[in-house]
Design a protein around this motif. Structure first.
Motif, PDB file in Angstrom:
ATOM      1  N   ALA A 309       0.824  -1.209   0.000  1.00 50.81           N
ATOM      2  CA  ALA A 309       0.000   0.000   0.000  1.00 50.81           C
ATOM      3  C   ALA A 309       0.859   1.261   0.000  1.00 50.81           C
ATOM      4  O   ALA A 309       0.618   2.194  -0.772  1.00 50.81           O
ATOM      5  CB  ALA A 309      -0.936  -0.009   1.208  1.00 50.81           C
ATOM      6  N   GLY A 313       1.178   3.644  -3.285  1.00 46.98           N
ATOM      7  CA  GLY A 313       0.701   4.993  -3.012  1.00 46.98           C
ATOM      8  C   GLY A 313       1.777   6.036  -3.216  1.00 46.98           C
ATOM      9  O   GLY A 313       1.556   7.094  -3.807  1.00 46.98           O
ATOM     10  N   ARG A 367      -5.822   1.943  10.143  1.00 52.19           N
ATOM     11  CA  ARG A 367      -6.435   1.645   8.849  1.00 52.19           C
ATOM     12  C   ARG A 367      -7.422   2.742   8.449  1.00 52.19           C
ATOM     13  O   ARG A 367      -7.583   3.031   7.261  1.00 52.19           O
ATOM     14  CB  ARG A 367      -7.124   0.283   8.890  1.00 52.19           C
ATOM     15  CG  ARG A 367      -6.157  -0.885   9.068  1.00 52.19           C
ATOM     16  CD  ARG A 367      -6.877  -2.209   9.197  1.00 52.19           C
ATOM     17  NE  ARG A 367      -7.706  -2.241  10.404  1.00 52.19           N
ATOM     18  CZ  ARG A 367      -8.424  -3.298  10.775  1.00 52.19           C
ATOM     19  NH1 ARG A 367      -8.379  -4.412  10.054  1.00 52.19           N
ATOM     20  NH2 ARG A 367      -9.147  -3.264  11.868  1.00 52.19           N
ATOM     21  N   TRP A 368      -8.081   3.351   9.436  1.00 53.82           N
ATOM     22  CA  TRP A 368      -8.998   4.449   9.131  1.00 53.82           C
ATOM     23  C   TRP A 368      -8.222   5.680   8.674  1.00 53.82           C
ATOM     24  O   TRP A 368      -8.641   6.378   7.739  1.00 53.82           O
ATOM     25  CB  TRP A 368      -9.848   4.784  10.358  1.00 53.82           C
ATOM     26  CG  TRP A 368     -10.923   3.781  10.633  1.00 53.82           C
ATOM     27  CD1 TRP A 368     -11.014   2.926  11.691  1.00 53.82           C
ATOM     28  CD2 TRP A 368     -12.079   3.517   9.820  1.00 53.82           C
ATOM     29  NE1 TRP A 368     -12.139   2.134  11.590  1.00 53.82           N
ATOM     30  CE2 TRP A 368     -12.811   2.484  10.447  1.00 53.82           C
ATOM     31  CE3 TRP A 368     -12.557   4.044   8.617  1.00 53.82           C
ATOM     32  CZ2 TRP A 368     -13.994   1.976   9.928  1.00 53.82           C
ATOM     33  CZ3 TRP A 368     -13.735   3.535   8.096  1.00 53.82           C
ATOM     34  CH2 TRP A 368     -14.445   2.521   8.747  1.00 53.82           C
ATOM     35  N   THR A 371      -6.980   4.987   5.132  1.00 57.39           N
ATOM     36  CA  THR A 371      -8.111   5.081   4.199  1.00 57.39           C
ATOM     37  C   THR A 371      -8.441   6.537   3.899  1.00 57.39           C
ATOM     38  O   THR A 371      -8.657   6.917   2.740  1.00 57.39           O
ATOM     39  CB  THR A 371      -9.343   4.372   4.793  1.00 57.39           C
ATOM     40  OG1 THR A 371      -9.055   2.983   4.956  1.00 57.39           O
ATOM     41  CG2 THR A 371     -10.551   4.541   3.880  1.00 57.39           C
ATOM     42  N   PHE A 372      -8.468   7.338   4.944  1.00 56.71           N
ATOM     43  CA  PHE A 372      -8.730   8.775   4.766  1.00 56.71           C
ATOM     44  C   PHE A 372      -7.674   9.414   3.861  1.00 56.71           C
ATOM     45  O   PHE A 372      -7.996  10.227   2.988  1.00 56.71           O
ATOM     46  CB  PHE A 372      -8.764   9.458   6.137  1.00 56.71           C
ATOM     47  CG  PHE A 372      -8.980  10.940   6.067  1.00 56.71           C
ATOM     48  CD1 PHE A 372     -10.191  11.466   5.633  1.00 56.71           C
ATOM     49  CD2 PHE A 372      -7.962  11.820   6.425  1.00 56.71           C
ATOM     50  CE1 PHE A 372     -10.393  12.844   5.568  1.00 56.71           C
ATOM     51  CE2 PHE A 372      -8.150  13.189   6.364  1.00 56.71           C
ATOM     52  CZ  PHE A 372      -9.370  13.701   5.937  1.00 56.71           C
ATOM     53  N   PHE A 374      -5.877   7.995   1.462  1.00 55.08           N
ATOM     54  CA  PHE A 374      -6.075   7.599   0.073  1.00 55.08           C
ATOM     55  C   PHE A 374      -7.275   8.312  -0.546  1.00 55.08           C
ATOM     56  O   PHE A 374      -7.254   8.681  -1.725  1.00 55.08           O
ATOM     57  CB  PHE A 374      -6.255   6.085  -0.020  1.00 55.08           C
ATOM     58  CG  PHE A 374      -4.982   5.311   0.204  1.00 55.08           C
ATOM     59  CD1 PHE A 374      -3.753   5.837  -0.144  1.00 55.08           C
ATOM     60  CD2 PHE A 374      -5.015   4.040   0.768  1.00 55.08           C
ATOM     61  CE1 PHE A 374      -2.583   5.136   0.056  1.00 55.08           C
ATOM     62  CE2 PHE A 374      -3.847   3.316   0.972  1.00 55.08           C
ATOM     63  CZ  PHE A 374      -2.628   3.873   0.621  1.00 55.08           C
ATOM     64  N   LEU A 375      -8.320   8.515   0.238  1.00 57.65           N
ATOM     65  CA  LEU A 375      -9.488   9.235  -0.280  1.00 57.65           C
ATOM     66  C   LEU A 375      -9.145  10.691  -0.578  1.00 57.65           C
ATOM     67  O   LEU A 375      -9.605  11.261  -1.580  1.00 57.65           O
ATOM     68  CB  LEU A 375     -10.639   9.153   0.726  1.00 57.65           C
ATOM     69  CG  LEU A 375     -11.249   7.759   0.947  1.00 57.65           C
ATOM     70  CD1 LEU A 375     -12.328   7.814   2.029  1.00 57.65           C
ATOM     71  CD2 LEU A 375     -11.828   7.205  -0.359  1.00 57.65           C
ATOM     72  N   LEU A 521      -8.142   4.891  -5.050  1.00 57.42           N
ATOM     73  CA  LEU A 521      -9.361   4.290  -4.512  1.00 57.42           C
ATOM     74  C   LEU A 521      -9.228   2.778  -4.413  1.00 57.42           C
ATOM     75  O   LEU A 521      -9.712   2.154  -3.454  1.00 57.42           O
ATOM     76  CB  LEU A 521     -10.555   4.657  -5.396  1.00 57.42           C
ATOM     77  CG  LEU A 521     -10.982   6.136  -5.397  1.00 57.42           C
ATOM     78  CD1 LEU A 521     -12.138   6.335  -6.362  1.00 57.42           C
ATOM     79  CD2 LEU A 521     -11.376   6.587  -3.994  1.00 57.42           C
ATOM     80  N   VAL A 524      -7.589   1.294  -1.181  1.00 58.02           N
ATOM     81  CA  VAL A 524      -8.290   1.294   0.106  1.00 58.02           C
ATOM     82  C   VAL A 524      -8.553  -0.129   0.614  1.00 58.02           C
ATOM     83  O   VAL A 524      -8.267  -0.446   1.780  1.00 58.02           O
ATOM     84  CB  VAL A 524      -9.599   2.103   0.015  1.00 58.02           C
ATOM     85  CG1 VAL A 524     -10.427   1.925   1.281  1.00 58.02           C
ATOM     86  CG2 VAL A 524      -9.285   3.583  -0.216  1.00 58.02           C
ATOM     87  N   VAL A 527      -5.541  -1.846   2.333  1.00 54.23           N
ATOM     88  CA  VAL A 527      -5.234  -1.457   3.708  1.00 54.23           C
ATOM     89  C   VAL A 527      -5.975  -2.346   4.703  1.00 54.23           C
ATOM     90  O   VAL A 527      -5.435  -2.728   5.750  1.00 54.23           O
ATOM     91  CB  VAL A 527      -5.623   0.023   3.933  1.00 54.23           C
ATOM     92  CG1 VAL A 527      -5.504   0.392   5.410  1.00 54.23           C
ATOM     93  CG2 VAL A 527      -4.746   0.940   3.083  1.00 54.23           C
ATOM     94  N   TRP A 528      -7.199  -2.724   4.349  1.00 54.75           N
ATOM     95  CA  TRP A 528      -8.024  -3.490   5.284  1.00 54.75           C
ATOM     96  C   TRP A 528      -7.712  -4.983   5.264  1.00 54.75           C
ATOM     97  O   TRP A 528      -8.303  -5.751   6.040  1.00 54.75           O
ATOM     98  CB  TRP A 528      -9.508  -3.233   5.002  1.00 54.75           C
ATOM     99  CG  TRP A 528      -9.850  -1.833   5.384  1.00 54.75           C
ATOM    100  CD1 TRP A 528      -9.801  -0.724   4.592  1.00 54.75           C
ATOM    101  CD2 TRP A 528     -10.235  -1.373   6.688  1.00 54.75           C
ATOM    102  NE1 TRP A 528     -10.139   0.397   5.294  1.00 54.75           N
ATOM    103  CE2 TRP A 528     -10.415   0.029   6.586  1.00 54.75           C
ATOM    104  CE3 TRP A 528     -10.452  -2.009   7.908  1.00 54.75           C
ATOM    105  CZ2 TRP A 528     -10.791   0.802   7.673  1.00 54.75           C
ATOM    106  CZ3 TRP A 528     -10.836  -1.226   8.997  1.00 54.75           C
ATOM    107  CH2 TRP A 528     -11.006   0.150   8.876  1.00 54.75           C
TER     108      TRP A 528
END
Length: 547
Positions: A309, A313, A367-368, A371-372, A374-375, A521, A524, A527-528
């Motif tokens: 990731a 990224g 992870r949150w 995710t934020f 990447f968004l 996107l 994401v 990551v999870w």
């Protein structure tokens, strides 16, 4: 852009005294563990922090300062701007190859001696880069510069953490992170100003006084805090194979667009060497007792998911960071200074938000945060994909400023995920491998982004010319208007070609931006796949590597 921050932009040793990168066959107990040094205090700690930070600043600055200067360097040395990107990728690849050697070198020579030597050699290489008479010599000196810079950032973290009490480790890493975020903001501005008002060699000469001051101060403060040394075997064959396949891959990526890719036997040969070298490298490392790269780390889900990731990224990010100033200068009429000003704000919000991320990472699922990030990156690139040739400076600045938010939530959470499930004795080897892949991905991202840009521009140019010649009269009206304004027929045709070219490259840049947004996107879910690390593991150990 610098690296967004790092922009943006190296490796990390998470513990104050880095343990050896042992393989599974070598029990950790075989490595002698020297006693922990007492932290520094007062003026010594302050000056030591400043000296280490100056070296990091110089290193990160050098990865971003050249971005806005590429057109000037290429023009002065008589090569195309595409060939000029070798100035960036050669440094990145050499740096990536050197990072896995940091653990072995520091145990062989000592962390303090290795750090000071790295800074001193970086100064020498910077001076040689400024003196380079042609692109071949400049690339050679950039390779040297990148290679000797490999240990600098990991060791700066190790020495910094050993200077502070454990209770202040978070503060130490926050201060270190500030340096890596300020440098990418300063790099485009300083590089643009130097290019427009002086000559491009000064983007390298500026390292000389900073590096000399850092090396002298570091030696004066840390020379009596040298770590224990011991002779260790080095995986010479594995290192040689690593150099061969990485170098062949990067040469293939860099010359491919100039030689019509696989229509060229040279490109095919480089691809073959890269593939065969990579296969032999994997086979050798899996059977080596003291591998230069510990591939068994990929058995850990968090490590491979987090590394993939952060590498992809970072490759997407850095490729777009290089592309933006090229587009602004070549086809939007920006000077190097104005292009640097358009890119510089990327680190402003990152500087403000990074301390908050560092303080809360132990309480929030990383992870949150990732995710934020990447968004936010996807949003920024989607905004850029709607640029037109009429876009003004203010509109360009908006997504650049927002990108700083993504930067703040990118590195530390992903490093936390990557290292969170590893025992302390494996962190140095894991950090070296993760950063090797990240830096290599940055170089690959640069080559891929510029290649796609050129190819999509050629396609859009052909389509625009086809539309102009479709008989709708637009081209005739334009030429008539230009001639009525006093241009000759040839001048009018040249003006129309210039406008078509500008539109083609703008549309091509939009394609790259939109494709990159979609890929962010898609990262994401990756990551999870990683498991959330246990609370409390995201402190200094996880933070060491946030660059």
């Amino acid at each position: 852009m610098s690296t967004m921050a790092s922009p943006s932009s190296a490796g990390a040793v998470a513990t104050p005294v880095a343990p050896p990168a042992t393989s599974p066959a070598t029990p950790p107990a075989a490595a002698p563990q020297p006693a922990r040094l007492e932290p520094l205090s007062g003026a010594a700690r302050n000056w030591g922090t400043l000296a280490l930070s100056a070296a990091v600043f110089m290193n990160v600055l050098d990865s971003s300062i050249a971005n806005v200067s590429l057109p000037a360097i290429a023009g002065d040395l008589g090569v195309s701007t595409n060939q000029g990107t070798w100035v960036i990728t050669s440094f990145a690849v050499a740096n990536a190859i050197a990072v896995p050697l940091t653990g072995w070198l520091s145990q062989r020579f000592g962390q303090v001696r290795l750090f000071v030597a790295s800074v001193a050699l970086f100064v020498l290489a910077s001076w040689l880069c400024g003196l380079a008479p042609n692109m071949t010599m400049l690339i050679a000196f950039r390779v040297l510069q990148g290679f000797v810079a490999g240990p600098m950032i990991p060791l700066s973290q190790a020495l910094l953490l050993s200077s502070y009490p454990r209770a202040l480790a978070g503060l130490a890493m926050a201060m270190w992170s500030m340096t890596t975020l300020v440098a990418p903001v300063t790099g485009p501005l300083l590089g643009g100003w130097i290019t427009d008002n002086m000559t491009w060699p000064w983007i390298f000469y500026i390292n000389v006084p900073i590096g000399i001051a850092s090396a002298l101060a570091t030696w004066a403060i840390f020379k009596n805090r040298e770590t224990a040394t011991r002779k260790l075997p080095i995986d010479a064959i594995g290192l040689s194979l690593l150099v061969i396949w990485v170098a062949a891959m990067q040469i293939m990526l860099d010359i491919g667009k100039e030689h019509d890719w696989f229509a060229s036997p040279v490109v095919v040969a480089c691809a073959a060497v890269a593939v065969v070298g990579f296969i032999y490298f994997l086979v050798w490392e899996l059977g080596e007792a003291h591998p230069v790269v510990d591939l068994s780390l990929f058995k850990v889900r968090n490590f491979w998911a987090g590394t993939l990731a952060i590498s992809v990224g970072y490759g997407l990010f850095f490729g777009n960071v290089v592309l933006m100033p090229l587009w602004l200068q070549q086809y939007m009429g920006y000077t190097a200074t104005s292009a640097g000003m358009a890119m510089a704000p990327v680190g402003l919000l990152a500087i403000v938000l990074s301390p908050m991320v560092g303080k809360t990472i132990q309480r929030v699922d990383p992870r949150w945060y990732a995710t934020f990030a990447f968004l936010v990156f996807a949003l920024v690139l989607w905004m850029r994909s709607h640029f037109s040739t009429q876009v003004n400076f203010g509109i360009i600045m908006v997504p650049t400023l927002i990108q700083g938010v993504g930067m703040a939530f990118f590195f530390i959470p992903l490093i936390t995920l990557t290292m969170g499930k590893l025992p302390p004795e494996r962190v140095p080897a894991a950090s070296g491998l993760s950063n090797f892949l990240r830096i290599t991905a940055g170089a690959v991202g640069t080559s891929v982004a510029t290649t796609l840009w050129e190819r999509r521009a050629t396609l859009h140019h052909a389509r625009l010319v086809e539309q102009l010649g479709s008989g709708d009269g637009v081209a005739g009206q334009f030429l008539h208007g230009m001639q009525a304004a006093g241009m000759g027929a040839q001048q009018a045709l040249m003006q129309m070609e210039r406008m078509v070219n500008q539109q083609a490259y703008m549309l091509a840049a939009n394609d790259v931006f939109l494709g990159s947004a979609l890929l962010f996107l898609l990262l994401v879910p990756l990551v999870w796949l990683a498991n959330a690390p246990a609370r409390g593991t995201a402190g200094a150990d996880a933070g060491a590597g946030a660059h």
